[in-house]
Enzyme design. Sequence first.
Site, PDB file in Angstrom:
ATOM      1  N   GLY A  11       0.777  -1.222   0.000  1.00  0.00           N
ATOM      2  CA  GLY A  11       0.000   0.000   0.000  1.00  0.00           C
ATOM      3  C   GLY A  11       0.812   1.278   0.000  1.00  0.00           C
ATOM      4  O   GLY A  11       0.348   2.315   0.483  1.00  0.00           O
ATOM      5  N   ILE A  12       2.023   1.241  -0.546  1.00  0.00           N
ATOM      6  CA  ILE A  12       2.886   2.427  -0.506  1.00  0.00           C
ATOM      7  C   ILE A  12       2.951   3.174  -1.839  1.00  0.00           C
ATOM      8  O   ILE A  12       3.631   4.188  -1.946  1.00  0.00           O
ATOM      9  CB  ILE A  12       4.326   2.070  -0.069  1.00  0.00           C
ATOM     10  CG1 ILE A  12       4.955   1.074  -1.064  1.00  0.00           C
ATOM     11  CG2 ILE A  12       4.338   1.504   1.332  1.00  0.00           C
ATOM     12  CD1 ILE A  12       6.427   0.852  -0.822  1.00  0.00           C
ATOM     13  N   GLY A  13       2.283   2.654  -2.864  1.00  0.00           N
ATOM     14  CA  GLY A  13       2.318   3.312  -4.162  1.00  0.00           C
ATOM     15  C   GLY A  13       3.163   2.600  -5.194  1.00  0.00           C
ATOM     16  O   GLY A  13       3.481   3.145  -6.245  1.00  0.00           O
ATOM     17  N   LYS A  31       2.541  -8.760 -13.575  1.00  0.00           N
ATOM     18  CA  LYS A  31       2.490  -9.099 -12.152  1.00  0.00           C
ATOM     19  C   LYS A  31       2.258 -10.592 -12.076  1.00  0.00           C
ATOM     20  O   LYS A  31       1.175 -11.080 -12.416  1.00  0.00           O
ATOM     21  CB  LYS A  31       1.377  -8.339 -11.438  1.00  0.00           C
ATOM     22  CG  LYS A  31       1.364  -8.608  -9.937  1.00  0.00           C
ATOM     23  CD  LYS A  31       0.641  -7.534  -9.158  1.00  0.00           C
ATOM     24  CE  LYS A  31       0.856  -7.743  -7.662  1.00  0.00           C
ATOM     25  NZ  LYS A  31       0.362  -6.611  -6.874  1.00  0.00           N
ATOM     26  N   ASP A  42      -4.316  -5.347 -10.047  1.00  0.00           N
ATOM     27  CA  ASP A  42      -3.360  -4.270 -10.307  1.00  0.00           C
ATOM     28  C   ASP A  42      -3.154  -4.063 -11.801  1.00  0.00           C
ATOM     29  O   ASP A  42      -2.913  -2.939 -12.251  1.00  0.00           O
ATOM     30  CB  ASP A  42      -2.024  -4.569  -9.631  1.00  0.00           C
ATOM     31  CG  ASP A  42      -2.119  -4.429  -8.113  1.00  0.00           C
ATOM     32  OD1 ASP A  42      -3.012  -3.697  -7.635  1.00  0.00           O
ATOM     33  OD2 ASP A  42      -1.302  -5.046  -7.415  1.00  0.00           O
ATOM     34  N   ALA A  96       4.681  -8.362  -5.000  1.00  0.00           N
ATOM     35  CA  ALA A  96       3.526  -8.096  -4.136  1.00  0.00           C
ATOM     36  C   ALA A  96       4.027  -7.700  -2.756  1.00  0.00           C
ATOM     37  O   ALA A  96       4.835  -8.415  -2.162  1.00  0.00           O
ATOM     38  CB  ALA A  96       2.639  -9.338  -4.030  1.00  0.00           C
ATOM     39  N   GLY A  97       3.568  -6.559  -2.253  1.00  0.00           N
ATOM     40  CA  GLY A  97       3.973  -6.136  -0.918  1.00  0.00           C
ATOM     41  C   GLY A  97       5.469  -5.927  -0.818  1.00  0.00           C
ATOM     42  O   GLY A  97       6.093  -5.356  -1.707  1.00  0.00           O
ATOM     43  N   LEU A 180      -0.675  12.054  -6.029  1.00  0.00           N
ATOM     44  CA  LEU A 180      -1.350  12.812  -7.082  1.00  0.00           C
ATOM     45  C   LEU A 180      -2.861  12.805  -6.878  1.00  0.00           C
ATOM     46  O   LEU A 180      -3.455  11.758  -6.610  1.00  0.00           O
ATOM     47  CB  LEU A 180      -1.017  12.214  -8.451  1.00  0.00           C
ATOM     48  CG  LEU A 180       0.456  12.209  -8.831  1.00  0.00           C
ATOM     49  CD1 LEU A 180       0.667  11.458 -10.140  1.00  0.00           C
ATOM     50  CD2 LEU A 180       1.006  13.625  -8.935  1.00  0.00           C
TER      51      LEU A 180
END
Length: 202
Positions: A11-13, A31, A42, A96-97, A180
């Site tokens: 969840g950090i971008g 992915k 995603d 992932a993560g 953004l």
Amino acid sequence: MRVVVTGTDTGIGKTVFAAALARAMGASYWKPIQSGLLDGADGETVATLGVERVLPEAYRLTEPLSPHRAAELDDVVIDPAKLVPPADDPLVIEGAGGVLVPVTRDLLYADVFARWGLPVVLVARTGLGTINHSLLSVEALRARAVTIHGIALVGDANEDNEATICAMAQVKRLGRLPKLDPLDAESLAAAFTEHFDLRDFQ
């Protein structure tokens, strides 16, 4: 260039950065394992952000959990032999993560990256806690002889955190992607052009 985009946490971008990089490079996006289909894939997000070639995942899992657990709940056995990067070049692969997320109960993402032998871009937050998470991630990758191409930061500017991470880890600071609003293909492309140098990825 063929490059892996991984993160210090979830969840950090990371997906947004991967989309920006893939679009700027004119690269395919892959992915290998998508978990959390109930929240949307995603790959679909990346496509809305301007990436033209999104390759199908090797595994699509329902629950938004670590792949090892999501696979168990879906009664799926992840075969590491199927996690082979496509031949596309340029190519952006998103993990992932974080780097030590389990793919199976015997295999971590960092182990998969080591098998691939591709350079890794580490995506990190700029805020509190990021120095620890980033340095731990760097150590985990280097312990497996994974080449770290550089660190990309995501979030509000925090010069001391950014500089400290890169100096202590001795890795290249590639740039920082601001949050953004609105986030769309045009705003993301403009932000990447402003804050990153595409030559660093060639």
